[in-house]
Design a protein around this motif. Structure first.
Motif, short mmCIF file in Angstrom:
data_model
loop_
_atom_site.label_atom_id
_atom_site.label_comp_id
_atom_site.label_asym_id
_atom_site.label_seq_id
_atom_site.Cartn_x
_atom_site.Cartn_y
_atom_site.Cartn_z
N GLU A 32 0.85 -1.20 0.00
CA GLU A 32 0.00 0.00 0.00
C GLU A 32 0.88 1.25 0.00
O GLU A 32 1.81 1.36 0.80
N VAL A 46 -2.73 9.92 -5.35
CA VAL A 46 -3.69 8.84 -5.31
C VAL A 46 -3.27 7.81 -4.27
O VAL A 46 -2.10 7.68 -3.94
N THR A 47 -4.25 7.12 -3.74
CA THR A 47 -4.01 5.95 -2.91
C THR A 47 -3.83 4.80 -3.87
O THR A 47 -4.62 4.64 -4.81
N ALA A 48 -2.79 4.01 -3.67
CA ALA A 48 -2.46 2.99 -4.67
C ALA A 48 -1.81 1.78 -4.01
O ALA A 48 -1.62 1.75 -2.79
N GLU A 49 -1.47 0.81 -4.84
CA GLU A 49 -0.68 -0.34 -4.44
C GLU A 49 0.50 -0.44 -5.39
O GLU A 49 0.33 -0.30 -6.61
N ILE A 60 2.34 1.17 -10.19
CA ILE A 60 1.25 1.25 -9.23
C ILE A 60 -0.08 0.86 -9.88
O ILE A 60 -0.27 1.01 -11.09
N TYR A 62 -4.04 1.86 -9.15
CA TYR A 62 -4.81 2.85 -8.40
C TYR A 62 -6.23 2.92 -8.94
O TYR A 62 -6.52 2.42 -10.04
N ASP A 64 -9.36 5.66 -9.79
CA ASP A 64 -9.63 7.10 -9.94
C ASP A 64 -10.89 7.46 -9.15
O ASP A 64 -11.48 6.62 -8.46
N GLN A 69 -10.04 1.37 -12.43
CA GLN A 69 -8.68 0.93 -12.14
C GLN A 69 -7.70 1.37 -13.22
O GLN A 69 -8.00 1.30 -14.40
#
Length: 82
Positions: A32, A46-49, A60, A62, A64, A69
Motif C-alpha cells: 500500500e 492517489v491511494t495505490a498499491e 502502481i 490505483y 480514480d 482501475q
C-alpha cells in the motif's frame, strides 16, 4: 464483479521501459502506497498499491475518483509507503 479500466484519455502518464529499465521486483503481495500521478487534468496524489518496482520507479495500481482501475509506472520519488 469486474472493475472498469480508466480510459486512456484519463489515465496517468506512465514512464517507458527506457526510464525505469532495471530488473523488476514483483512482490508476493502488493504494497500500500500513496503516489503522485500526472493526468491530462494535472498532478494529483492517489491511494495505490505498488505491484512492481525497480531502483528508480514503481508500477502502481490505483483507482480514480470514479472507481475505475489504472496502472502506471511512476518515479520512485513520487511514491510513499502507507
Amino acid at each position: 464483479m469486474a472493475i472498469d479500466q480508466i480510459p486512456l484519455r484519463d489515465a496517468a502518464v506512465s514512464l517507458g521501459p527506457e526510464q525505469h529499465g532495471y530488473p523488476v521486483t514483483t512482490p508476493d503481495h502488493p504494497i500500500e502506497v500513496a503516489a503522485w500521478v500526472h493526468t491530462r487534468l494535472g498532478h494529483r496524489q492517489v491511494t495505490a498499491e505498488a505491484v512492481a518496482w525497480t531502483p528508480r520507479a514503481a508500477r502502481i495500481r490505483y483507482l480514480d475518483e470514479h472507481g475505475r482501475q489504472g496502472f502506471a509506472w511512476v518515479w520512485a520519488s513520487a511514491v510513499q509507503r502507507r
